[in-house]
Scaffold this motif. Structure first.
Motif, mmCIF file in Angstrom:
data_model
loop_
_atom_site.group_PDB
_atom_site.id
_atom_site.type_symbol
_atom_site.label_atom_id
_atom_site.label_comp_id
_atom_site.label_asym_id
_atom_site.label_seq_id
_atom_site.Cartn_x
_atom_site.Cartn_y
_atom_site.Cartn_z
ATOM 1 N N GLN A 175 -5.398 -8.236 6.704
ATOM 2 C CA GLN A 175 -6.158 -8.937 5.673
ATOM 3 C C GLN A 175 -7.221 -9.834 6.293
ATOM 4 N N LYS A 176 -6.860 -10.548 7.332
ATOM 5 C CA LYS A 176 -7.813 -11.399 8.037
ATOM 6 C C LYS A 176 -8.900 -10.561 8.692
ATOM 7 N N SER A 177 -8.509 -9.432 9.290
ATOM 8 C CA SER A 177 -9.474 -8.561 9.954
ATOM 9 C C SER A 177 -10.481 -7.981 8.967
ATOM 10 N N LEU A 178 -10.011 -7.559 7.797
ATOM 11 C CA LEU A 178 -10.921 -6.989 6.799
ATOM 12 C C LEU A 178 -11.898 -8.034 6.281
ATOM 13 N N LEU A 179 -11.427 -9.243 6.061
ATOM 14 C CA LEU A 179 -12.322 -10.301 5.593
ATOM 15 C C LEU A 179 -13.401 -10.605 6.621
ATOM 16 N N SER A 180 -13.054 -10.554 7.902
ATOM 17 C CA SER A 180 -14.054 -10.818 8.939
ATOM 18 C C SER A 180 -15.154 -9.767 8.937
ATOM 19 N N LYS A 181 -14.851 -8.570 8.400
ATOM 20 C CA LYS A 181 -15.845 -7.504 8.308
ATOM 21 C C LYS A 181 -16.487 -7.438 6.927
ATOM 22 N N HIS A 182 -16.227 -8.448 6.079
ATOM 23 C CA HIS A 182 -16.772 -8.531 4.722
ATOM 24 C C HIS A 182 -16.239 -7.426 3.817
ATOM 25 N N ILE A 183 -15.044 -6.932 4.118
ATOM 26 C CA ILE A 183 -14.403 -5.928 3.267
ATOM 27 C C ILE A 183 -13.539 -6.669 2.267
ATOM 28 N N LEU A 184 -13.918 -6.595 0.987
ATOM 29 C CA LEU A 184 -13.292 -7.398 -0.050
ATOM 30 C C LEU A 184 -12.294 -6.625 -0.895
ATOM 31 N N ALA A 185 -12.185 -5.325 -0.693
ATOM 32 C CA ALA A 185 -11.267 -4.539 -1.517
ATOM 33 C C ALA A 185 -10.952 -3.232 -0.818
ATOM 34 N N LYS A 186 -9.833 -2.649 -1.221
ATOM 35 C CA LYS A 186 -9.470 -1.299 -0.816
ATOM 36 C C LYS A 186 -9.556 -0.405 -2.050
ATOM 37 N N GLY A 187 -9.311 0.876 -1.855
ATOM 38 C CA GLY A 187 -9.321 1.773 -3.007
ATOM 39 C C GLY A 187 -9.047 3.205 -2.614
ATOM 40 N N ASN A 188 -8.706 4.012 -3.604
ATOM 41 C CA ASN A 188 -8.521 5.446 -3.434
ATOM 42 C C ASN A 188 -9.621 6.179 -4.181
ATOM 43 N N VAL A 189 -10.234 7.135 -3.526
ATOM 44 C CA VAL A 189 -11.304 7.910 -4.137
ATOM 45 C C VAL A 189 -10.698 8.951 -5.070
ATOM 46 N N LEU A 190 -11.139 8.923 -6.337
ATOM 47 C CA LEU A 190 -10.672 9.890 -7.324
ATOM 48 C C LEU A 190 -11.684 11.017 -7.522
ATOM 49 N N GLU A 191 -12.960 10.646 -7.645
ATOM 50 C CA GLU A 191 -14.033 11.623 -7.807
ATOM 51 C C GLU A 191 -15.222 11.178 -6.973
ATOM 52 N N ALA A 192 -16.044 12.136 -6.560
ATOM 53 C CA ALA A 192 -17.190 11.805 -5.696
ATOM 54 C C ALA A 192 -18.337 12.752 -5.966
ATOM 55 N N GLN A 193 -19.545 12.196 -5.950
ATOM 56 C CA GLN A 193 -20.756 12.991 -6.108
ATOM 57 C C GLN A 193 -21.782 12.500 -5.095
ATOM 58 N N LEU A 194 -22.265 13.399 -4.267
ATOM 59 C CA LEU A 194 -23.217 13.050 -3.223
ATOM 60 C C LEU A 194 -24.577 12.731 -3.823
ATOM 61 N N ILE A 195 -25.160 11.610 -3.390
ATOM 62 C CA ILE A 195 -26.478 11.193 -3.881
ATOM 63 C C ILE A 195 -27.553 11.495 -2.849
ATOM 64 N N SER A 196 -27.297 11.104 -1.603
ATOM 65 C CA SER A 196 -28.291 11.260 -0.554
ATOM 66 C C SER A 196 -27.611 11.691 0.734
ATOM 67 N N THR A 197 -28.258 12.601 1.454
ATOM 68 C CA THR A 197 -27.692 13.100 2.717
ATOM 69 C C THR A 197 -28.601 12.838 3.905
ATOM 70 N N SER A 198 -29.611 12.025 3.731
ATOM 71 C CA SER A 198 -30.556 11.788 4.825
ATOM 72 C C SER A 198 -29.939 10.832 5.845
ATOM 73 N N PRO A 199 -29.423 11.348 6.953
ATOM 74 C CA PRO A 199 -28.793 10.474 7.943
ATOM 75 C C PRO A 199 -29.833 9.701 8.740
ATOM 76 N N GLU A 200 -29.448 8.543 9.195
ATOM 77 C CA GLU A 200 -30.343 7.745 10.016
ATOM 78 C C GLU A 200 -30.396 8.308 11.424
ATOM 79 N N LEU A 201 -31.288 7.737 12.234
ATOM 80 C CA LEU A 201 -31.501 8.237 13.586
ATOM 81 C C LEU A 201 -30.228 8.174 14.420
ATOM 82 N N ARG A 202 -29.464 7.096 14.292
ATOM 83 C CA ARG A 202 -28.233 6.964 15.074
ATOM 84 C C ARG A 202 -27.242 8.053 14.699
ATOM 85 N N THR A 203 -27.113 8.356 13.418
ATOM 86 C CA THR A 203 -26.194 9.398 12.979
ATOM 87 C C THR A 203 -26.595 10.748 13.549
ATOM 88 N N GLN A 204 -27.895 11.046 13.545
ATOM 89 C CA GLN A 204 -28.371 12.295 14.134
ATOM 90 C C GLN A 204 -28.070 12.346 15.632
#
Length: 758
Positions: free
Chosen positions: A121-150
């Motif tokens: 819990q402390k570790s997640l807060l230090s990374k500004h992660i305020l919640a968890k969750g389970n993905v139920l449905e997903a739809q891709l909006i954008s696939t343009s990866p940045e230079l680092r990802t490439q």
């Protein structure tokens, strides 16, 4: 209260600026937290639809993956955008930089909290992660990866043929997804994890080589007596470290190191006479201004202390060489007429000075970072100092420069249209990693590689080290005598260990192991472990919670391991505990057990252990091994998962009256019958149940039954670790979230009502 703090700060600013600064800092932290949480998902657990960008692929296991995403909120700057950690079952092909529209079921970031174990819990807060969750449905909006990802996509197949591919990928671009659990264990046991997490050391090394090369080129081809060349070299350093930080994905530790170095460069350029300590304070101010949550992370202290050591050492070094440069500028003719033997002597003196300065930095880094790691990770690698003294120079002068040079050539060759994977470019970099792999493999297998340190020992050692440091700093005898008082706690602890005094005080700790059970009975640094929590695949609560807790408490001997019954949430980590404490005798209805759960009574130190059920071995919850632990008129009843039928037999056939009791079967409707509660007549009950668990334990009707009888109730999922202390004349209890570590980041951040589901 925030406006009052600001007004008070303005009033006090002229007379007490330190107090005013503290009030302003408190106001900024409050405002930062409010802005951050205002963009978080604030639902009560119902599915919600969000737009988010994938910022990190955290972990994958078979058919599911864990990812960190940032909410896309155009009304707030990206720095204050909340992040979520999502579990994604059977995901499509994912990459950092993708934007998705997701339907998720959110949940709080609360995690199990116990002494000695990792506080997620402390570790997640230090990374500004305020919640968890389970993905139920997903739809891709954008696939343009940045230079680092490439770049990562191109690097992964290029490094695939090398044994050190996971380490090289982490070293070059900060991507650790290829690291296995065994590799992480090697890095931990050898204390070398910091070498593969791009932070202050890596940026400092890159800066050092950039400054050395650029300054030599400038002074050889465009010599200037002023500060022009050094300023240009500093600008080159800034560009290099910014580029390296970008390759690392601007992780939290990288951001802090980058800010510190850039602040150091700025103060050197614009304030010629500022000291290293002033520059370091400016850097700390900027870090805390941009991210007040930084101190929640161990990386903050590791990177900050590393830069403290480096900058303090370099400040002495700079003063020495600046003096030498000045003498050379003032007397160029004398320098030219010096004989060759004198020049060689000066060169040798300079080289020895460089070597000595580097040695001073390395042993200070190894010592200081080793102490900081012991504080945060409840232990230290006994071989880390020696290994780091070898590997840090090797990385600084060989591995990091050649790896970055290989990466630079790879970018030039591959991204200009070269047909091929470019693997040959990293051949030399991989060769430099071969001795590293050999060293990690052979030294991590040593039995004494990692030494767990109890909290009490860490505290007195730090206090003693501080006292020794102060004694060495002061020259006056009476100040040294005064500071030597700080050695008394260590002497007292040594006297206590040597005399082996037996204390009548004993404790019972119900650990927070999610939807499971584990209890530790502690007395005079010996213990009885009752159940071990669950295990799932490669994860075990015994490994993550129970054993670290025992080590944290300084418990060297586990005399008995009691397994109430074979359900995974009670017995899943039995083998892990036995591996850590092989001399423990097992009490269970198992063929391999030393003692069965048939009713019997024996004495453990001065404490009476009574096994009161079951009379006959049976499968299922009603076959749970029930213990009554007592000393004089103080007692606790440990009930396992017994249900109404077993409760009825116990209430009529045995003496079960106890001051404290563990609630049977986690507070289910099939247990905690009224007759059983009245027969036990406890003043306090402890419930081993996970926060918002899927079974809805403890049930509302069960809680009301205890409340109507005036019995206090504590739940591990709500309060974390529950500790009961039995003194000769009193019984006291502490909870992790309220008493043991009552810090704001350990509170439960809920979504809506806190009522448990039926």
């Amino acid at each position: 209260m925030l406006p009052l703090f600001l007004v008070a700060a303005l009033v006090l600013f002229r007379h007490t600026p330190v107090l005013a600064g503290m009030l302003i800092a408190l106001s900024w932290i409050t405002a930062f937290n409010a802005l951050l949480t205002s963009t978080a998902v604030s639902e009560d657990g119902n599915p919600v639809t969000i737009k988010a960008e994938i910022i990190a692929l955290v972990y994958s296991n078979r058919d599911w993956i864990s990812v960190d995403v940032a909410l896309i909120e155009p009304t707030f700057p990206s720095l204050l955008t909340s992040k979520l950690r999502l579990s994604w079952s059977k995901p499509p092909s994912l990459a950092v930089g993708q934007q998705w529209q997701l339907t998720i079921k959110p949940k709080p970031i609360t995690s199990v909290v116990n002494q000695g174990s990792f506080n997620q819990q402390k570790s997640l807060l230090s990374k500004h992660i305020l919640a968890k969750g389970n993905v139920l449905e997903a739809q891709l909006i954008s696939t343009s990866p940045e230079l680092r990802t490439q770049l990562i996509k191109q690097l992964t197949p290029a490094l695939a043929s090398f044994p050190s591919q996971d380490l090289l990928l982490a070293l070059l671009v900060g991507d650790k997804q290829l690291m296995s659990q065994s590799r992480w264990l090697q890095l931990r046991r050898t204390g070398t994890g910091h070498l593969f997490a791009i932070s202050g050391l890596h940026l400092s090394v890159a800066c050092f080589w950039a400054y050395l090369l650029s300054s030599r080129v400038l002074f050889n081809f465009a010599a200037h007596q002023g500060r022009r060349n050094r300023i240009i070299a500093m600008i080159c350093c800034s560009l290099i470290v910014i580029g390296y930080a970008y390759l690392a994905g601007f992780s939290v530790s990288t951001q802090r190191a980058l800010i510190m170095l850039l602040t150091y460069f700025s103060t050197w350029i614009f304030r010629r006479y500022s000291s290293s300590w002033e520059r370091l304070l400016y850097a700390l101010f900027v870090v805390l201004l941009l991210d007040p949550f930084s101190p929640l992370s161990a990386g903050f202290w590791l990177s900050f202390m590393a830069l403290v050591v480096i900058l303090v050492s370099m400040s002495t070094w700079d003063r020495t060489f600046e003096g030498n440069d000045a003498s050379q500028v003032n007397e160029p003719v004398v320098e030219a007429k010096q004989p060759l033997q004198l020049k060689f002597s000066q060169w040798r003196q300079t080289f020895v000075g460089w070597l000595w300065a580097f040695w001073a930095i390395q042993w200070r880094l190894a010592l200081v970072l080793g102490v900081v790691q012991a504080v945060f990770f409840a232990g230290s690698s006994l071989i880390s100092v020696l290994i780091n003294l070898v590997l840090v120079p090797w990385f600084s002068f060989v591995v990091i420069p050649l790896s970055l040079l290989s990466l630079f050539l790879f970018v030039l060759v591959v991204f200009v249209g070269f047909h091929g994977d470019g693997a040959g470019i990293f051949w030399l970099a991989d060769k430099t990693m071969e001795p590293v792999l050999w060293l990690l493999e052979h030294t991590s297998e040593l039995t004494f590689a990692w030494f767990a340190l109890p909290e009490q020992l860490i505290a007195v050692l730090l206090y003693a080290l501080l006292g020794v440091g102060l004694c060495c700093s002061f020259k006056l005898g009476y100040w040294r005598i005064a500071c030597s008082v700080m050695l008394l706690p260590l002497l007292a602890l040594c006297f206590q260990v040597n005399t082996e005094q037996q204390s009548p005080r004993w404790q019972v700790h119900m650990l927070d192991v999610g939807q499971g059970m584990s209890v530790v009975i502690e007395s005079n640094r010996r213990a009885i472990v009752y159940d071990t929590g669950a295990s799932f695949g490669g994860f075990s609560y015994a490994e993550r919670v129970v054993v670290p807790f025992l080590q944290h408490r300084g418990i060297k001997h586990v005399d008995y391991l009691v397994i109430s019954h074979k359900d995974n949430d009670h017995a899943g980590g039995a083998q892990v505990v036995l591996n850590a404490y092989p001399d423990a005798q097992v009490i269970a209805d198992d063929k391999l057990a030393a003692l069965t759960c048939r009713p019997k009574t024996f004495l453990w130190q001065t404490i009476t252990i009574a096994i009161i059920a079951p009379k006959f071995a049976s499968k299922g919850n009603n076959g749970s091994c029930v213990l009554r632990v007592s000393q004089h008129d103080q007692s606790i009843l440990l009930t396992g998962d017994i249900e109404a039928n077993a409760e009825l037999q116990l209430s009529t056939q045995a003496n079960i009256a106890s001051n404290i009791m563990s609630v049977p079967h986690h507070g289910s409707n099939t247990s905690s019958s009224l007759a059983f509660i009245q027969a036990a007549s406890p003043q306090l009950v402890l419930i081993p149940a996970g926060f918002n668990n899927r079974y809805g334990f403890p049930k509302k009707a069960v809680l009301e039954r205890y409340h109507q009888l005036g019995i206090s109730v504590l739940t591990t999922g709500e309060q974390g670790q529950l500790s009961v202390t039995f003194e000769p004349e009193s019984i006291e209890y502490d909870t992790y979230r309220s008493n043991i570590a009552p810090f704001w980041y350990n509170q439960i951040f809920r979504f809506g009502p806190s009522a448990n589901p039926e």
